[in-house]
Design an enzyme around this catalytic site. Structure first.
Site, PDB file in Angstrom:
ATOM      1  CB  CYS A 281      62.942  68.070  44.290  1.00 46.17           C
ATOM      2  SG  CYS A 281      64.068  69.260  45.043  1.00 46.17           S
ATOM      3  CD  GLU A 383      58.619  64.942  41.826  1.00 43.61           C
ATOM      4  OE1 GLU A 383      59.676  65.588  41.955  1.00 43.61           O
ATOM      5  OE2 GLU A 383      57.852  64.703  42.782  1.00 43.61           O
TER       6      GLU A 383
END
Length: 496
Positions: A281, A383
């Protein structure tokens, strides 16, 4: 093949739900195990064990809870290689990368050893005539953690050491894709002397998540995962009157100023963008060189490095990057690269056709580099969570800052420069929770706290560090008076 069990009330127990999830070796694509998906009754059993263990554990002096954490830290240090192998077997990341994960987890355990100091309250004498006030932080009760596949040992250990040290009992629901490492590190905690029922592990899918979020005896939930699921967990958990911290996705940018050392910046991008196959992340997935000349130098420097990436299984000591987690993840990444090409980005290095001899069934993916990416392209907005680095080319520092601030995510960001003024302006003006100055992955050390902004985080508390003490405890303030003599009668005005 092996079967991963639940840990309930100190015992390893196989689920009897009749539902299993297959576990694959990402390097080969072969099934190597299975994990039982817990039934509601089994989760209720774990919660009941945690609830029963709570009074004695919460009443234990913090110094004695710290001793368990000291023993646990020693065991984790001793078993670090074993934990790393568990991680790599099911996740696919290189052994050195997995060891790094264990090291960062160990830092949080070591911070939890300071819990007697961290739980100290405040005292004020004579707040009024003969009246004293003191405050203290008390545990919430039974709390839960729901953790992702990309850091199967570290993220759980970002949660439960602090929660348990604060006096709570804990239910962990790890990712069903790579559950063994989380189970192993919790078994070590029991070996370290933790009483039965204080830590419990239940494996499952969405139904298990919903059971934890709805359970009336669970007082708080900590979550790390994608933004859509983080938002779901936050809303459902808070609707059930729980305290929730839910950390979501990211699109982390790194600005490269014209004065930056280009070789240093490129090496930083390689590690931050392609380490762990981009499944972090905090991975840097967007490079933002300022000006056309800087962009040209950067892409020219990056291209041979990306092409030379050493890709292999975790058993290959020379490997710099392993496979992605599943066949589905590989297909999703491929689809996003396809969309980047269709939408007009310049594909400088294409990783779609990569195959590793002897591991043709594995989920390996080559490093991928895009140039001339635009903010309206899917590869920029989404993402990707894979080894794909996009280069955008704003013409000024101000437009680069605006680009980052306009993105829906605000997890991490970095700037590479020799200019202190630019770095200071960037740090103070950027709308992102974690900032690196010539540091590509600015994950805070354990005695600070981790947390993003905007749609990268839901809830008001960061994970681990001082924020964890506040999240896993509630404040109680007591005002005391020992009167002398007879009552002077009732007072009906507001006390002052």
């Amino acid at each position: 093949m092996y079967q991963v069990k639940n840990l309930i009330n100190g015992d390893m127990v196989a689920s009897t739900s009749g539902r299993d999830n297959a576990i694959f070796n990402p390097a080969t694509g072969e099934q190597i195990g299975a994990v039982g998906l817990s039934s509601e009754a089994e989760i209720n059993q774990a919660v009941a064990a945690a609830k029963a263990a709570l009074p004695a554990w919460a009443a234990l002096p913090p110094a004695k809870r710290a001793r368990v954490m000291f023993s646990y830290a020693a065991l984790v240090r001793e078993k670090a290689d074993d934990i790393a192998r568990e991680i790599s077997r099911e996740h696919g990341k290189t052994h050195d990368d997995a060891l790094g994960e264990v090291t960062r987890a160990l830092e949080v355990i070591e911070y939890a050893c300071a819990i007697p100091e961290l739980l100290k309250g405040e005292f004020s004498r004579n707040v009024g005539s003969g009246i004293d006030t003191h405050s203290e932080r008390q545990p919430l009760g039974v709390v839960a953690g729901i953790t992702p596949f990309n850091f199967p040992a570290m993220v759980p250990m970002w949660m439960f050491p602090m929660a348990i040290a604060c006096g709570n009992t804990f239910i962990l629901k790890p990712s069903e894709r790579d559950p063994s490492a989380a189970t192993f590190v919790c078994e070590l905690l029991v070996q370290a002397g933790l009483p039965k029922g204080v830590i419990n592990v239940v494996h499952g899918d969405k139904s298990a998540v919903d059971t934890l979020l709805d359970h009336p005896d669970i007082k708080a939930v900590s979550f790390v995962g994608s933004t859509p699921i983080a938002e779901y967990v936050y809303r459902r958990g808070t609707d059930s009157a729980k305290r929730v911290q839910a950390l979501g996705g990211a699109k982390n940018h790194m600005i490269i100023m014209p004065d930056a050392d280009m070789e240093q910046a490129a090496d930083a991008l390689m590690g931050a963008g392609f380490g762990s196959a981009g499944e972090r992340c905090m991975a840097v997935s967007v490079a933002v060189p300022i000006g056309e000349e800087t962009a040209t130098k950067l892409v020219d420097t990056l291209k041979p490095k990306v092409e030379a990436l050493k890709i292999g299984p975790s058993t290959d000591e020379a490997a710099e990057m392993g496979p992605v987690i599943t066949a589905e993840a590989k297909a999703r990444i491929t689809g996003l690269i396809d969309s980047g090409v269709e939408q007009g980005a310049d594909l400088v290095v294409d990783g779609r056709g990569f195959q590793l001899q002897g591991y043709e069934g594995g989920y390996f993916f080559g490093g991928t580099l895009f140039d001339k990416v635009k903010p309206d392209m899917d590869i920029y907005k989404t993402e990707i969570f894979g080894p794909v680095l996009s280069v955008l080319e704003p013409q000024s520092f101000e437009s680069a800052v605006k680009l980052i601030n306009d993105h829906e995510y605000g997890n991490g960001t970095a700037i590479f420069t020799r200019n202190g003024d630019a770095a200071r302006k960037f740090s103070s003006g950027i709308e992102v929770g974690m900032v690196g100055i010539n540091v590509p992955i600015p994950v805070p050390v354990a005695f600070h706290s981790f947390g993003g902004w905007k749609r990268s985080s839901f809830g008001s508390h960061g994970i681990y560090g001082p924020e964890a003490v506040h999240f896993y405890t509630r404040l109680k303030t007591t005002t005391t008076r020992w009167p002398e003599g007879l009552s002077e009668g009732a007072v009906f005005t507001f006390p002052s």
